[in-house]
Design a protein around this motif. Structure first.
Motif, mmCIF file in Angstrom:
data_model
loop_
_atom_site.group_PDB
_atom_site.id
_atom_site.type_symbol
_atom_site.label_atom_id
_atom_site.label_comp_id
_atom_site.label_asym_id
_atom_site.label_seq_id
_atom_site.Cartn_x
_atom_site.Cartn_y
_atom_site.Cartn_z
ATOM 1 N N ILE A 93 0.861 -1.179 0.000
ATOM 2 C CA ILE A 93 0.000 0.000 0.000
ATOM 3 C C ILE A 93 0.895 1.226 0.000
ATOM 4 O O ILE A 93 1.743 1.388 0.888
ATOM 5 N N ASN A 94 0.697 2.109 -0.997
ATOM 6 C CA ASN A 94 1.563 3.282 -1.119
ATOM 7 C C ASN A 94 0.805 4.391 -1.820
ATOM 8 O O ASN A 94 0.234 4.186 -2.888
ATOM 9 N N SER A 95 0.755 5.579 -1.180
ATOM 10 C CA SER A 95 0.099 6.777 -1.756
ATOM 11 C C SER A 95 -1.338 6.495 -2.176
ATOM 12 O O SER A 95 -1.813 6.980 -3.194
ATOM 13 N N GLY A 96 -2.040 5.699 -1.400
ATOM 14 C CA GLY A 96 -3.438 5.405 -1.681
ATOM 15 C C GLY A 96 -3.664 4.315 -2.699
ATOM 16 O O GLY A 96 -4.800 3.922 -2.940
ATOM 17 N N ASN A 97 -2.589 3.799 -3.308
ATOM 18 C CA ASN A 97 -2.704 2.710 -4.270
ATOM 19 C C ASN A 97 -2.404 1.379 -3.603
ATOM 20 O O ASN A 97 -1.577 1.290 -2.684
ATOM 21 N N ILE A 98 -3.089 0.346 -4.067
ATOM 22 C CA ILE A 98 -2.910 -1.002 -3.519
ATOM 23 C C ILE A 98 -2.381 -1.893 -4.625
ATOM 24 O O ILE A 98 -3.002 -2.024 -5.680
ATOM 25 N N TYR A 99 -1.211 -2.498 -4.393
ATOM 26 C CA TYR A 99 -0.596 -3.386 -5.371
ATOM 27 C C TYR A 99 -0.457 -4.769 -4.753
ATOM 28 O O TYR A 99 -0.079 -4.909 -3.586
ATOM 29 N N PHE A 100 -0.750 -5.812 -5.542
ATOM 30 C CA PHE A 100 -0.559 -7.184 -5.108
ATOM 31 C C PHE A 100 0.585 -7.795 -5.890
ATOM 32 O O PHE A 100 0.731 -7.556 -7.085
ATOM 33 N N ALA A 101 1.417 -8.602 -5.185
ATOM 34 C CA ALA A 101 2.507 -9.283 -5.870
ATOM 35 C C ALA A 101 1.932 -10.227 -6.918
ATOM 36 O O ALA A 101 0.974 -10.959 -6.655
ATOM 37 N N ASN A 102 2.508 -10.188 -8.123
ATOM 38 C CA ASN A 102 1.965 -11.025 -9.184
ATOM 39 C C ASN A 102 2.874 -12.182 -9.556
ATOM 40 O O ASN A 102 2.526 -12.984 -10.415
ATOM 41 N N SER A 103 4.052 -12.273 -8.945
ATOM 42 C CA SER A 103 4.928 -13.416 -9.170
ATOM 43 C C SER A 103 5.963 -13.455 -8.063
ATOM 44 O O SER A 103 6.098 -12.524 -7.265
ATOM 45 N N GLY A 104 6.704 -14.556 -7.997
ATOM 46 C CA GLY A 104 7.723 -14.719 -6.968
ATOM 47 C C GLY A 104 7.305 -15.749 -5.931
ATOM 48 O O GLY A 104 6.355 -16.519 -6.126
ATOM 49 N N ASN A 105 8.041 -15.785 -4.802
ATOM 50 C CA ASN A 105 7.741 -16.802 -3.788
ATOM 51 C C ASN A 105 7.980 -16.257 -2.390
ATOM 52 O O ASN A 105 8.721 -15.285 -2.173
ATOM 53 N N ILE A 106 7.324 -16.952 -1.419
ATOM 54 C CA ILE A 106 7.480 -16.685 0.016
ATOM 55 C C ILE A 106 7.971 -17.979 0.661
ATOM 56 O O ILE A 106 7.406 -19.051 0.426
ATOM 57 N N THR A 107 8.995 -17.871 1.486
ATOM 58 C CA THR A 107 9.535 -19.041 2.191
ATOM 59 C C THR A 107 9.325 -18.861 3.694
ATOM 60 O O THR A 107 9.665 -17.797 4.259
ATOM 61 N N VAL A 108 8.747 -19.922 4.341
ATOM 62 C CA VAL A 108 8.417 -19.878 5.771
ATOM 63 C C VAL A 108 9.239 -20.945 6.509
ATOM 64 O O VAL A 108 9.312 -22.103 6.065
ATOM 65 N N THR A 109 9.823 -20.530 7.643
ATOM 66 C CA THR A 109 10.519 -21.470 8.537
ATOM 67 C C THR A 109 9.905 -21.338 9.923
ATOM 68 O O THR A 109 9.823 -20.226 10.476
ATOM 69 N N ILE A 110 9.410 -22.464 10.495
ATOM 70 C CA ILE A 110 8.778 -22.468 11.812
ATOM 71 C C ILE A 110 9.760 -23.087 12.817
ATOM 72 O O ILE A 110 10.271 -24.201 12.610
ATOM 73 N N ASN A 111 10.011 -22.407 13.934
ATOM 74 C CA ASN A 111 10.861 -22.919 15.014
ATOM 75 C C ASN A 111 10.155 -22.628 16.319
ATOM 76 O O ASN A 111 10.164 -21.491 16.814
#
Length: 647
Positions: A93-111
């Motif tokens: 969210i920036n300057s009233g505009n909302i952008y969603f990621a359209n490619s790439g990845n998220i990596t999660v590590t649980i400890n």
């Protein structure tokens, strides 16, 4: 958190975060939403992980949603493989505009009770430009703020209405194919109504997520809209119409290799390199170019007698309209045949024909009228004219149209269907011997000028109406009608009174209502030699007016007048000949003039081919028939002779 977004670095503390852990008893799938407040202006990163567990999640578009549902800056992307109704997403969210990621990845590590999240993703802004983000954050004791999964809010719910995510291409021309991408379309082509700025387009193919349509001819630059079955109408991006060239007029419509053709229309180019004019498969040479008019030289190699389709292309875009052009045979080789000498002729004469018959008279106070049935032998029929024999006769102007000759004189007007026997017409019944100067005939419409009075007849001269001509400061001694591309109710006239002796430049006048009212054109012409016998100094071709005159500053001799041409009804004039002009004759697109040579044009006077006169003779009269060019020539010895050459 450490992060980089579109080239800007961020380092955030725990106080810059809020986090919510969504869990429901009996459901092993948990979700985590984390919001990072990036700066004081309200910029944020929002991470929603729909299935919180170790591993990597690839981001892609959420099925059944649009990239811009109701918000042109909204770019929605999410995982397609989750077990909750809301998919994984990253929101910037920036300057009233909302952008969603359209490619790439998220990596999660649980400890234990700590979640470590890293990302490498790409956003797309409202203009379609990509920008990247990468970084990582650690959420310790992430279960401390727990809510039931029923409170998860989907920021991009699946819509039942159709959406327009993108169009490709975003600009083009009539009949181009445009691909529309979105959701909730119908596979039945006729269920999908697509319009280009309100003009309906033809849908060629349809799937639930893609339509292929043809750009309509009459559409204009604006939004593309879509309606599927009974859905509401949704608007998509703007489609820009390429400037489609439109060919509206071609003059002349026939000619030969090397002739100049004028193309008129819109959305042309002033750069000749942008323009291609095809005569079928042959390409013409561009001579001049503006955004609305192009002149082109007819290419060689086209078959004489053939009609070609003529198309103009601007920067590769062809005109939707085409024209046909008749390729004439090459200019003839004129071989002048000597016919007869007529001593009474003047140096400058008038010639007219009807069928195979011809009439010829002088141009200055003439009282003779020669008739020929075959073009070879001539006899004086002036004594047959039905005028008062006790008064001196002065013949002014000859005219002919299809089935009748007309003649104006100082003693009145006469008409003949054969050139031999004549009937007197009486436009002014109370003064039957009224003299007339100018006369014109178009079909059965006859107009004649006497001083400031115009007499008109719609039945070939049987009955007349009179109108006073109102042209300030002018006496219209000569009038001619314009036909073809100018409608027959357009008249043109000049004031020749005292013109040569006073050296006055003159305005050119026109009438758009058969001579009832007149207006001065915008441009001056010059000095006419009407009073010296130059009666054929004004002529009408297919779409131009031609006039012979000399400007006031020129040396005033009988040989000083030149040929000028106007394509705007007399508002401006262009000189089209360098040779002295003794006489002009025009018939449709064929124009001839000259003095020392015979100059012939087949394209309305745009350009001319010069032919030598018979040795020792100067041009003093011209007429065309279907089969011959007739000329009258005079020489230094005083011989006045008629010649002809086959057309």
């Amino acid at each position: 958190m450490t992060a980089k977004i579109n080239g800007t670095d961020y380092n955030l503390a725990a106080t810059d975060f809020t986090s919510t852990y969504y869990a429901t008893d009996g459901d092993d799938v948990k979700a985590l939403q984390t919001t990072a407040n990036l700066d004081a202006s309200g910029s944020k990163l929002v991470f929603f992980i729909s299935d919180l567990k170790g591993g990597s999640v690839n981001l892609s578009k959420k099925a059944g949603t649009s990239l811009n549902p109701g918000n042109p800056t909204l770019k929605v992307n999410a995982s397609t493989t989750t077990t909750t109704s809301v998919q994984t997403y990253v929101q910037y969210i920036n300057s009233g505009n909302i952008y969603f990621a359209n490619s790439g990845n998220i990596t999660v590590t649980i400890n234990a009770n700590t979640a470590m999240v890293s990302w490498d993703i790409v956003f797309k802004d409202a203009a379609g430009k990509d920008f990247a983000s990468n970084g990582s954050y650690t959420a310790a004791n992430f279960t401390s703020n727990t809510k039931p999964k029923t409170q998860i809010v989907d920021p991009t719910p699946v819509s039942a209405k159709p959406t327009i995510e993108s169009i490709s291409p975003q600009q083009g021309k009539y009949n181009d194919t445009v691909t529309i991408t979105g959701v909730n379309y119908s596979s039945v082509i006729t269920d999908n109504i697509v319009k280009f700025n309100g003009v309906e387009a033809v849908v060629k193919t349809a799937t639930p997520t893609r339509l292929r349509v043809l750009v309509p001819l009459t559409g204009t630059t604006g939004n593309i809209s879509l309606k599927v079955k009974n859905s509401e109408t949704v608007n998509g991006p703007v489609f820009t119409y390429a400037a489609l060239p439109n060919l509206t007029d071609v003059k002349p419509t026939e000619g030969r290799a090397g002739d100049i053709v004028t193309l008129t229309g819109i959305n042309f180019s002033s750069n000749p390199a942008d323009i291609v004019v095809n005569f079928d498969n042959a390409i013409g040479t561009i001579v001049t170019a503006t955004s609305t008019q192009v002149t082109v030289k007819v290419p060689a190699g086209l078959k004489a007698g053939a009609f070609v389709r003529l198309i103009i292309s601007i920067k590769g875009i062809k005109s939707a309209s085409v024209s046909t052009y008749l390729i004439d045979a090459p200019y003839p080789n004129l071989n002048w045949e000597s016919l007869t000498s007529i001593p009474r002729l003047q140096n400058i004469n008038q010639m007219i024909h009807m069928g195979s018959t011809l009439l010829i008279t002088g141009g200055n106070n003439a009282n003779f009228l020669y008739y020929s049935a075959d073009g070879k032998t001539y006899s004086d029929v002036a004594s047959n004219l039905p005028f008062n024999k006790s008064k001196k006769l002065i013949i002014n102007v000859l005219k002919a149209y299809k089935s009748a000759y007309y003649i104006s004189t100082n003693l009145g007007i006469a008409k003949s269907t054969n050139g031999i026997y004549w009937t007197k017409l009486t436009p002014e019944t109370t003064a039957p011997d009224t003299g007339f100067t100018g006369i014109t005939i178009t079909n059965n419409y006859v107009a004649a000028v006497s001083g400031n009075r115009l007499y008109r007849s719609t039945n070939g001269g049987n009955s007349w109406t009179r109108t006073n001509i109102s042209v300030p400061g002018a006496t219209l001694n000569y009038t001619t009608a314009i036909t073809d591309s100018y409608s027959s109710n357009n008249f043109f006239a000049v004031d020749t009174s005292k013109n040569y002796t006073s050296k006055e430049e003159k305005l050119f006048y026109r009438s758009a209502d058969n001579g009832a009212t007149w207006e001065a054109t915008k441009g001056y012409t010059g000095i006419y030699y009407y009073n010296l016998g130059y009666k054929d100094f004004l002529a009408a071709a297919s779409y131009s007016v031609l006039c012979a005159f000399s400007y006031k500053g020129a040396a005033q001799t009988e040989g000083s007048q030149r040929l000028y041409r106007s394509t705007n009804k007399g508002d401006s004039w262009t000189q089209v000949g360098t040779e002295a002009c003794n006489v002009i004759k025009a018939d449709s697109a064929t124009v001839a003039y000259g003095s020392q040579t015979f100059n012939l044009s087949s394209n309305d006077g745009v350009n001319f081919k010069s032919y030598p006169m018979p040795a020792g003779y100067t041009l003093g009269g011209i007429e065309f028939t279907n089969n011959y060019y007739y000329i009258m020539g005079f020489n230094a010895a005083g011989d006045k002779k008629i010649f002809r050459a086959a057309r």
